[in-house]
Scaffold this motif. Structure first.
Motif: not given
Length: 168
Positions: A113-119
């Motif tokens: 989830y955090r990766l999707a938000q970051e990218l």
């Protein structure tokens, strides 16, 4: 990694080109599946691609940081090719999984989830849709504690009902 529609005579029709394989960890997906998708001579490149990786990493006690590094590389290669990755959390494990595997699965769900938000990429949260929030393992379990055959066919891979929950 898969994509699911193709165009013929100005119409869209369902189509599946799945370059993933059973037992693959995220590093294996990066090194074998991504090149297969990007350099396949038979099909054009998709507009979007589902990235569902990490189940086998968790089972084999690969760290969340390592798994996320590989998923990020997968997304970078897809984005560089003009493909929008759809990052997905993995479904929860059933109660027969070790506590370490269950914990890694929970951590990976948050990390994807955090990766999707970051990218700034689309995200599909399969984990939350299928988990029992009280126990941290898969919902809809049978009395023996294993994942119900109504949700998964082999305690891990989704049945038609499990797939419909993931697709909702």
């Amino acid at each position: 990694l898969m994509f699911g529609a193709a165009r013929s005579n100005q119409s869209w029709y369902p189509f599946e080109f799945n370059v993933g394989y059973s037992g693959a960890r995220s590093d294996m997906i990066l090194n074998t599946c991504v090149p297969t998708l990007l350099y396949n001579p038979y099909y054009g490149l998709p507009d979007m691609c589902v990235v569902l990786a990490g189940t086998n990493d968790c089972v084999q006690n690969v760290s969340t940081t390592t798994t996320i590094t590989y998923i990020k590389s997968i997304c970078s290669q897809l984005t560089a090719a003009g493909i929008i990755p759809i990052i997905c959390s993995i479904p929860p494990m059933d109660s027969s999984a070790s506590s370490t595997t269950v914990l890694l699965t929970q951590k990976l769900a948050l990390a994807t989830y955090r990766l999707a938000q970051e990218l700034k990429l689309p995200y599909a949260d399969f984990y939350s849709a299928m988990v029992n929030a009280q126990t941290g393992v898969a919902a809809m379990q049978s009395s023996t504690g294993s994942l119900s055959y109504t949700l998964a066919t082999n305690n891990l891979h989704p049945s038609p009902l499990g797939a419909s929950i993931m697709g909702y």
